[in-house]
Design a protein around this motif. Structure first.
Motif, mmCIF file in Angstrom:
data_model
loop_
_atom_site.group_PDB
_atom_site.id
_atom_site.type_symbol
_atom_site.label_atom_id
_atom_site.label_comp_id
_atom_site.label_asym_id
_atom_site.label_seq_id
_atom_site.Cartn_x
_atom_site.Cartn_y
_atom_site.Cartn_z
ATOM 1 N N LEU A 130 0.829 -1.203 0.000
ATOM 2 C CA LEU A 130 0.000 0.000 0.000
ATOM 3 C C LEU A 130 0.867 1.258 0.000
ATOM 4 O O LEU A 130 0.584 2.216 -0.728
ATOM 5 N N LEU A 131 1.926 1.260 0.799
ATOM 6 C CA LEU A 131 2.807 2.421 0.830
ATOM 7 C C LEU A 131 3.409 2.688 -0.548
ATOM 8 O O LEU A 131 3.495 3.833 -0.999
ATOM 9 N N ARG A 132 3.840 1.632 -1.214
ATOM 10 C CA ARG A 132 4.468 1.792 -2.522
ATOM 11 C C ARG A 132 3.457 2.183 -3.598
ATOM 12 O O ARG A 132 3.724 3.036 -4.435
ATOM 13 N N GLU A 133 2.270 1.547 -3.551
ATOM 14 C CA GLU A 133 1.293 1.767 -4.621
ATOM 15 C C GLU A 133 0.511 3.062 -4.448
ATOM 16 O O GLU A 133 0.233 3.769 -5.405
ATOM 17 N N VAL A 134 0.169 3.378 -3.204
ATOM 18 C CA VAL A 134 -0.728 4.507 -2.941
ATOM 19 C C VAL A 134 -0.009 5.651 -2.228
ATOM 20 O O VAL A 134 -0.214 6.823 -2.555
ATOM 21 N N GLY A 135 0.812 5.329 -1.243
ATOM 22 C CA GLY A 135 1.445 6.370 -0.439
ATOM 23 C C GLY A 135 2.249 7.364 -1.250
ATOM 24 O O GLY A 135 2.277 8.558 -0.932
ATOM 25 N N ALA A 136 2.868 6.891 -2.316
ATOM 26 C CA ALA A 136 3.688 7.773 -3.148
ATOM 27 C C ALA A 136 2.866 8.829 -3.880
ATOM 28 O O ALA A 136 3.412 9.816 -4.377
ATOM 29 N N CYS A 137 1.553 8.630 -3.949
ATOM 30 C CA CYS A 137 0.681 9.567 -4.666
ATOM 31 C C CYS A 137 0.182 10.711 -3.788
ATOM 32 O O CYS A 137 -0.526 11.597 -4.276
ATOM 33 N N SER A 139 -9.573 7.284 -0.044
ATOM 34 C CA SER A 139 -9.172 7.441 -1.443
ATOM 35 C C SER A 139 -9.029 6.087 -2.129
ATOM 36 O O SER A 139 -9.423 5.906 -3.290
ATOM 37 N N TYR A 140 -8.477 5.132 -1.389
ATOM 38 C CA TYR A 140 -8.303 3.799 -1.957
ATOM 39 C C TYR A 140 -9.652 3.153 -2.260
ATOM 40 O O TYR A 140 -9.778 2.412 -3.243
ATOM 41 N N ASP A 141 -10.664 3.440 -1.451
ATOM 42 C CA ASP A 141 -12.012 2.919 -1.726
ATOM 43 C C ASP A 141 -12.464 3.290 -3.135
ATOM 44 O O ASP A 141 -12.931 2.447 -3.906
ATOM 45 N N GLU A 165 -4.502 21.069 16.314
ATOM 46 C CA GLU A 165 -4.194 21.798 17.538
ATOM 47 C C GLU A 165 -4.175 20.871 18.755
ATOM 48 O O GLU A 165 -3.358 21.029 19.650
ATOM 49 N N LYS A 166 -5.100 19.910 18.780
ATOM 50 C CA LYS A 166 -5.216 19.038 19.954
ATOM 51 C C LYS A 166 -4.470 17.726 19.799
ATOM 52 O O LYS A 166 -4.346 16.961 20.744
ATOM 53 N N GLY A 167 -3.992 17.462 18.614
ATOM 54 C CA GLY A 167 -3.243 16.233 18.392
ATOM 55 C C GLY A 167 -3.957 15.287 17.460
ATOM 56 O O GLY A 167 -5.081 14.861 17.731
ATOM 57 N N LEU A 168 -3.312 14.967 16.348
ATOM 58 C CA LEU A 168 -3.872 14.065 15.340
ATOM 59 C C LEU A 168 -3.059 12.778 15.362
ATOM 60 O O LEU A 168 -1.849 12.807 15.143
ATOM 61 N N SER A 169 -3.695 11.664 15.630
ATOM 62 C CA SER A 169 -2.961 10.406 15.692
ATOM 63 C C SER A 169 -2.570 9.949 14.289
ATOM 64 O O SER A 169 -3.231 10.277 13.299
ATOM 65 N N PHE A 170 -1.502 9.169 14.207
ATOM 66 C CA PHE A 170 -1.082 8.621 12.920
ATOM 67 C C PHE A 170 -2.159 7.690 12.364
ATOM 68 O O PHE A 170 -2.343 7.600 11.159
ATOM 69 N N LEU A 171 -2.880 7.021 13.259
ATOM 70 C CA LEU A 171 -3.978 6.159 12.831
ATOM 71 C C LEU A 171 -4.987 6.951 12.013
ATOM 72 O O LEU A 171 -5.336 6.573 10.890
ATOM 73 N N GLU A 172 -5.449 8.087 12.560
ATOM 74 C CA GLU A 172 -6.441 8.912 11.867
ATOM 75 C C GLU A 172 -5.861 9.564 10.611
ATOM 76 O O GLU A 172 -6.595 9.804 9.648
ATOM 77 N N PHE A 173 -4.568 9.856 10.647
ATOM 78 C CA PHE A 173 -3.931 10.497 9.497
ATOM 79 C C PHE A 173 -4.062 9.616 8.252
ATOM 80 O O PHE A 173 -4.086 10.106 7.129
ATOM 81 N N ASN A 174 -4.171 8.310 8.465
ATOM 82 C CA ASN A 174 -4.291 7.382 7.341
ATOM 83 C C ASN A 174 -5.702 7.322 6.754
ATOM 84 O O ASN A 174 -5.910 6.676 5.727
ATOM 85 N N TYR A 175 -6.661 7.971 7.405
ATOM 86 C CA TYR A 175 -8.044 7.839 6.956
ATOM 87 C C TYR A 175 -8.224 8.330 5.518
ATOM 88 O O TYR A 175 -8.916 7.701 4.718
#
Length: 408
Positions: A133-140, A172-174, A157-167
């Protein structure tokens, strides 16, 4: 007037890409479009209502809806419009909620061969290999652009988790996946989803070429819909076991004067010509418009019989001839009464009229509670077993919210 022009006239469309192509596809019944629903509860609520009505309108015009159940994305949680991280749900909870969504959607959308489709993004997201996924999609994706996205704005401001950052990447992949597998060429969603949705359109074009006709439309759905989705701290659900048809009817009957015609235009299936005739309604006529709104939407969700019962019950209440059997009702037991009576604050919380005893205290002190025909003027007021006889205890919150408590 084509269906695209009708959506514009009803005030539904906020932003679009490729407007002329979208207009042609939608008006000619050639759009295969999706709207996503994350399974964060066991019922849809009125915040989803606009999306369901939109799918119904477009299907009636010959287009093919895809109701995308977010079995996979719910595992991450959408940060859009959130001040904090969503509660993490188990896979079993998500699967249960997805089944509940399906049953409710079938009241609006016709599923089956050649008709609407219902998909679950868990079917492809849960099987993804992270490195691939990182190679196919993350690069875009540009992190700089992602950080500027509206959907992350509040959370930075309050903190964004890396988990949510992937949403955004998951959403987009959907679109990318469905574009290739089921011919989905269009996505709809709330205006606050614009950044997430553009990510899907851009992913398709970067991976498949600029001639890949993937289009995006955002609606005034979530900004207005989430505002509609909650009232007095409680969600207004489409499940009759969580929000009764009477409560649902009353919610719409009590919309503000400034919003009633907007809601009629956006949510009902009344002809635009009929709605335009209401534009200068005032006073009693505006109350008639609210009654029309409440009846039409209750009929859509709960059927004509329940809508008529809710209308008659509401008219009886405000005409002084209330039918207690049609009111939303809470059943109390001997345990609730403890030593033989229940304090007014506990009663209000138990009946769901207040979210907490603190809220109940303020409401009583402000003179906002009537029980039977007497205003409650003390937070120490209590009600004994003998007061629950007959139709039970009739509680009025403010001027327009009625509730019945019975002892079983």
């Amino acid at each position: 007037m084509g269906i695209y022009e009708e959506l514009q006239a009803r005030g539904l469309i906020a932003q679009v890409t490729d407007e002329e192509q979208i207009r042609e596809l939608v008006n000619n019944g050639k759009a295969t479009f999706y709207i996503g629903f994350d399974c964060t509860a066991d019922s849809l609520h009125v915040g989803h209502f606009m999306a369901l009505c939109l799918m119904k309108r477009l299907q009636m015009a010959g287009n093919k809806p895809i109701a995308l159940i977010g079995g996979g994305t719910t595992m991450i949680g959408d940060p859009s419009g959130r001040n904090d991280m969503r509660k993490m749900l188990t896979k079993e909870d998500i699967d249960h909620n997805a089944e509940c969504f399906k049953r409710q959607m079938e009241r609006f959308i016709e599923f089956g061969e050649g008709k609407a489709m219902m998909l679950n993004n868990a079917d492809w997201l849960m099987n993804l290999n992270y490195i691939e996924l990182l190679r196919e999609v993350g690069a875009c994706f540009s992190v700089n652009n992602m950080l500027r996205a509206k959907c992350y704005e509040q959370r930075m401001e309050k903190g964004l988790s890396f988990l949510e950052f992937n949403y955004m990447i998951m959403q987009s992949y959907d679109f990318y996946h469905m574009f290739q597998t089921v011919g989905c060429n269009m996505q709809f969603g709330g205006d606050d989803q614009w950044s997430n949705m553009l990510g899907g359109t851009e992913l398709i074009r970067r991976k498949l070429g600029k001639d890949a006709h993937a289009m995006t439309i955002t609606l005034l759905t979530d900004s207005q819909g989430n505002k509609m989705g909650k009232t007095a701290g409680n969600a207004v659900w489409l499940d009759p076991n969580k929000t009764s048809p009477f409560e649902f009817y009353q919610y719409w009957r009590n919309v503000g004067d400034a919003d009633v015609l907007k809601c009629i235009r956006m949510l009902t299936f009344l002809p635009l010509e009929q709605i335009d005739e209401m534009a200068d309604w005032e006073g009693a006529k505006l109350n008639e418009a609210k009654d029309i709104l409440a009846y039409e939407l209750t009929k859509l969700v709960h059927g004509e019989e329940e809508a008529e019962k809710a209308r008659q019950a509401a008219r009886a209440l405000f005409g002084g001839g209330a039918n207690a059997q049609d009111m939303p009702t809470t059943e109390l037991t001997g345990d609730d009464l403890g030593s033989g009576e229940i304090n007014v604050l506990n009663l209000l919380v138990r009946c769901g009229l207040c979210a907490s005893k603190g809220e109940a205290r303020r409401l009583v002190q402000q003179g906002g509670i009537t029980v039977g025909d007497k205003k409650v003027d003390s937070i120490d007021a209590s009600f004994g077993c003998q007061e629950f006889t007959g139709d039970g205890l009739i509680i009025r919150k403010g001027k327009k919210v009625f509730h019945r408590a019975v002892l079983i």
